[in-house]
Write a protein that holds these residues in place. Structure first.
Motif, PDB file in Angstrom:
ATOM      1  N   ASN A   1       0.838  -1.197   0.000  1.00 29.29           N
ATOM      2  CA  ASN A   1       0.000   0.000   0.000  1.00 29.29           C
ATOM      3  C   ASN A   1       0.876   1.252   0.000  1.00 29.29           C
ATOM      4  O   ASN A   1       0.659   2.178  -0.774  1.00 29.29           O
TER       5      ASN A   1
ATOM      6  N   ALA B   1      -6.003  -4.817  -6.300  1.00 30.20           N
ATOM      7  CA  ALA B   1      -6.245  -3.884  -5.198  1.00 30.20           C
ATOM      8  C   ALA B   1      -5.689  -2.498  -5.501  1.00 30.20           C
ATOM      9  O   ALA B   1      -6.238  -1.492  -5.043  1.00 30.20           O
ATOM     10  N   PHE B   2      -4.628  -2.436  -6.290  1.00 34.51           N
ATOM     11  CA  PHE B   2      -3.983  -1.149  -6.551  1.00 34.51           C
ATOM     12  C   PHE B   2      -4.283  -0.600  -7.945  1.00 34.51           C
ATOM     13  O   PHE B   2      -4.457   0.598  -8.103  1.00 34.51           O
TER      14      PHE B   2
ATOM     15  N   ARG C   1      -7.879   0.621  -7.669  1.00 33.91           N
ATOM     16  CA  ARG C   1      -8.204   1.489  -6.528  1.00 33.91           C
ATOM     17  C   ARG C   1      -8.742   2.852  -6.972  1.00 33.91           C
ATOM     18  O   ARG C   1      -9.689   3.370  -6.386  1.00 33.91           O
TER      19      ARG C   1
ATOM     20  N   THR D   1     -10.069   0.764   2.857  1.00 30.60           N
ATOM     21  CA  THR D   1      -8.756   0.136   3.017  1.00 30.60           C
ATOM     22  C   THR D   1      -8.923  -1.351   3.319  1.00 30.60           C
ATOM     23  O   THR D   1      -8.166  -2.174   2.809  1.00 30.60           O
TER      24      THR D   1
ATOM     25  N   CYS E   1      -9.783  -3.109   0.119  1.00 26.45           N
ATOM     26  CA  CYS E   1      -8.574  -3.136  -0.709  1.00 26.45           C
ATOM     27  C   CYS E   1      -7.632  -4.243  -0.218  1.00 26.45           C
ATOM     28  O   CYS E   1      -7.082  -5.001  -1.017  1.00 26.45           O
TER      29      CYS E   1
END
Length: 180
Positions: free
Chosen positions: A20, A35-36, A39, A46, A49
């Protein structure tokens, strides 16, 4: 001696919080973990994620990457592969143009942790018992090298994200010393 570092150790040393923070500090690259990469396109907490991150760490490509996670890249030596990424300018191609994805060079985030003597910790020469004793790695660890290896048609290219000063001077002293 291990041929690779077990997934359980990699996940312990490099948890979601590390990635993260890494994703927030990467400017030229985007992590391909859903997740990234998603995003910015999804309204997620969070915790959501993190759940998406952990779920995607169990997929087949990550399993394959983790079974071959120590690679030799000159002049850096052995490096631990962490996750796949792409140059930020290729993010839309990855997300929207499936037929063009295979034309992009494979890019992998790599790491190396150095001990107090400047020797690499992530290595086939290090015992699993030693790896078990390594705590969670922090983004700002002064002994941490992070880079991105992009496998191009000619040869692998390495983009340095961060490098310990003493390692930088060891690796690049001849280049710096040769310039007038």
């Amino acid at each position: 001696m291990p041929e690779f570092i077990k997934t359980e150790h990699v996940n312990r040393m490099f948890p979601f919080e590390f990635y993260n923070e890494l994703s927030e500090n990467l400017k030229a690259f985007t992590l391909l973990n859903p997740a990234f990469i998603l995003r910015d396109h999804l309204d997620v907490t969070t915790e959501q994620c993190k759940a998406l991150f952990e779920q995607s760490r169990k997929n087949k490509p990550m399993d394959t990457l983790n079974q071959n996670n120590l690679i030799q890249v000159e002049p850096f030596g052995e490096l631990l592969t962490l996750d796949m990424c792409c140059p930020s300018e290729d993010k839309n191609t990855v997300l929207r143009e499936r037929d063009k994805r295979s034309q992009l060079p494979l890019s992998i985030v790599v790491a190396q942790l150095y001990d107090s003597s400047g020797f690499p910790v992530f290595s086939k020469d290090v015992t699993e018992e030693s790896i078990k004793n390594i705590p969670e790695v922090l983004w700002d660890d002064p002994n941490l090298f992070l880079g991105v290896v992009s496998f191009t048609e000619e040869e692998p290219r390495v983009a340095v994200i961060k490098i310990p000063k003493r390692i930088e001077s060891q690796l690049f002293e001849s280049v710096q010393g040769d310039t007038p």
